[in-house]
Scaffold this motif. Structure first.
Motif, short mmCIF file in Angstrom:
data_model
loop_
_atom_site.label_atom_id
_atom_site.label_comp_id
_atom_site.label_asym_id
_atom_site.label_seq_id
_atom_site.Cartn_x
_atom_site.Cartn_y
_atom_site.Cartn_z
N UNK A 1 46.34 50.40 40.69
CA UNK A 1 45.33 50.65 41.72
C UNK A 1 44.12 49.74 41.50
N UNK A 2 44.34 48.48 41.76
CA UNK A 2 43.35 47.44 41.53
C UNK A 2 42.28 47.44 42.61
N UNK A 3 41.07 46.99 42.24
CA UNK A 3 40.00 46.84 43.23
C UNK A 3 40.18 45.57 44.07
N UNK A 4 41.21 44.78 43.79
CA UNK A 4 41.50 43.58 44.58
C UNK A 4 42.20 44.00 45.88
N UNK A 5 41.42 44.24 46.91
CA UNK A 5 41.93 44.86 48.14
C UNK A 5 41.81 43.97 49.37
N UNK B 1 46.85 53.04 35.29
CA UNK B 1 46.42 51.75 35.83
C UNK B 1 45.62 50.95 34.81
N UNK B 2 44.66 51.61 34.14
CA UNK B 2 43.86 50.86 33.16
C UNK B 2 44.73 50.43 31.99
N UNK B 3 45.73 51.25 31.66
CA UNK B 3 46.65 50.86 30.58
C UNK B 3 47.45 49.63 30.93
N UNK B 4 47.82 49.49 32.20
CA UNK B 4 48.62 48.34 32.63
C UNK B 4 47.83 47.04 32.54
#
Length: 285
Positions: free
Chosen positions: A148-152, A56-59
């Motif tokens: 898996x973003x924190x934008x939820x 996820x961080x790589x994306x």
């Protein structure tokens, strides 16, 4: 005794755990998170969660401030300091705090890394025996749900709608098909005893518990088909269930007020839950 959290290299009382109001996680939801379950004081399937964190961080071109090995050490230290027996460890990494509010990535800013724990008896949850009701809602999210973003916010609205309706989860629908739950992966068992779950892609998050359950089912020569399915197909199924790190395998007994089969957790769901718990305990770290 006050709970201990981790913030950017320090273990601090939760009441003192703070980040800047200029942190990009707060301003832009420019961050990634993970949640790992804890059973008997040990982390469950953590390698899978850390691998997804790296992806996820790589994306989003976000560098982790610590190695994944060090992150696991911090998780384990938090479990120890909080005397956590059963529950979860939440971690979040953001792009950090800059002096302004520019949309483009700032330069020379160190990412923020925070972690904290919570208590939950996942294995003995009452809903594991009764099953849960779900409702359906339109899928309002962006097109990169595999991150898996924190934008939820869309998930918050979906799960609030479920809570207001007395349901345990919301299934999100796009183009007539189920994508996933507000915080879970969705499964059905067809009348032909085929376990069906949506294939991975940008439309859904690649669930760690989902991945493990699929692998465990295939190891036992159970038939698994990865494809999209409709609510109508779910209502015609033998069983329906969801998976996530915070509930493992959970039976779905009704959808939009209509029973799935006899409205009780089915034998396949119960067996997969048992198998997953056995796997979780055997591989915990």
């Amino acid at each position: 005794m006050e709970q201990i959290a981790y913030v950017n290299g320090s273990f601090v009382p939760l009441s003192e755990a703070k980040v800047s109001i200029l942190d990009r996680g707060f301003l832009f939801a420019d961050g990634i998170y993970e949640v790992a379950a804890v059973l008997d004081g040990k982390l469950i399937d953590n390698a899978s969660h850390l691998a997804r964190l790296e992806r996820s961080v790589g994306e989003i071109e976000l560098a982790l401030p610590e190695t994944t090995a060090r992150i696991q050490e911090i998780q384990q230290e938090l479990v120890k300091r909080n005397n956590l027996v059963n529950g979860m460890v939440y971690l979040e990494v953001t792009r950090g705090a800059d002096t302004g509010r520019d949309f483009a990535f700032p330069k020379g800013v160190k990412p923020t890394l925070i972690m904290f724990t919570s208590t939950k008896d996942i294995v003995n949850a009452p809903s594991a025996k009764t099953g849960i009701n779900v409702i359906t809602v339109p899928d309002l999210r962006w097109t990169r749900r595999d991150i898996k973003s924190v934008a939820l916010l869309a998930q918050v609205l979906a799960k609030q709608t479920a809570a207001a309706a007395g349901a345990g989860e919301a299934w999100m629908i796009e183009d007539g098909k189920v994508t996933e739950g507000g915080s879970s992966s969705c499964f059905i068992l067809t009348q032909d005893d085929v376990i069906v779950t949506r294939q991975n892609g940008s439309e859904i998050l690649p669930g760690c518990t989902r991945k493990a359950v699929v692998a465990l089912a295939e190891e036992r020569q159970l038939r698994v088909e990865e494809r999209a399915f409709s609510v109508e197909e779910a209502l015609a199924a033998k069983e329906a269930f969801i998976t996530s790190a915070s509930l493992f395998v959970q039976a779905v007994v009704s959808i939009d007020g209509k029973k799935v089969a006899d409205g009780k957790p089915g034998p396949m769901t119960n067996r997969l839950r048992e198998i997953y718990v056995e796997f979780a305990k055997a591989t915990a770290v």
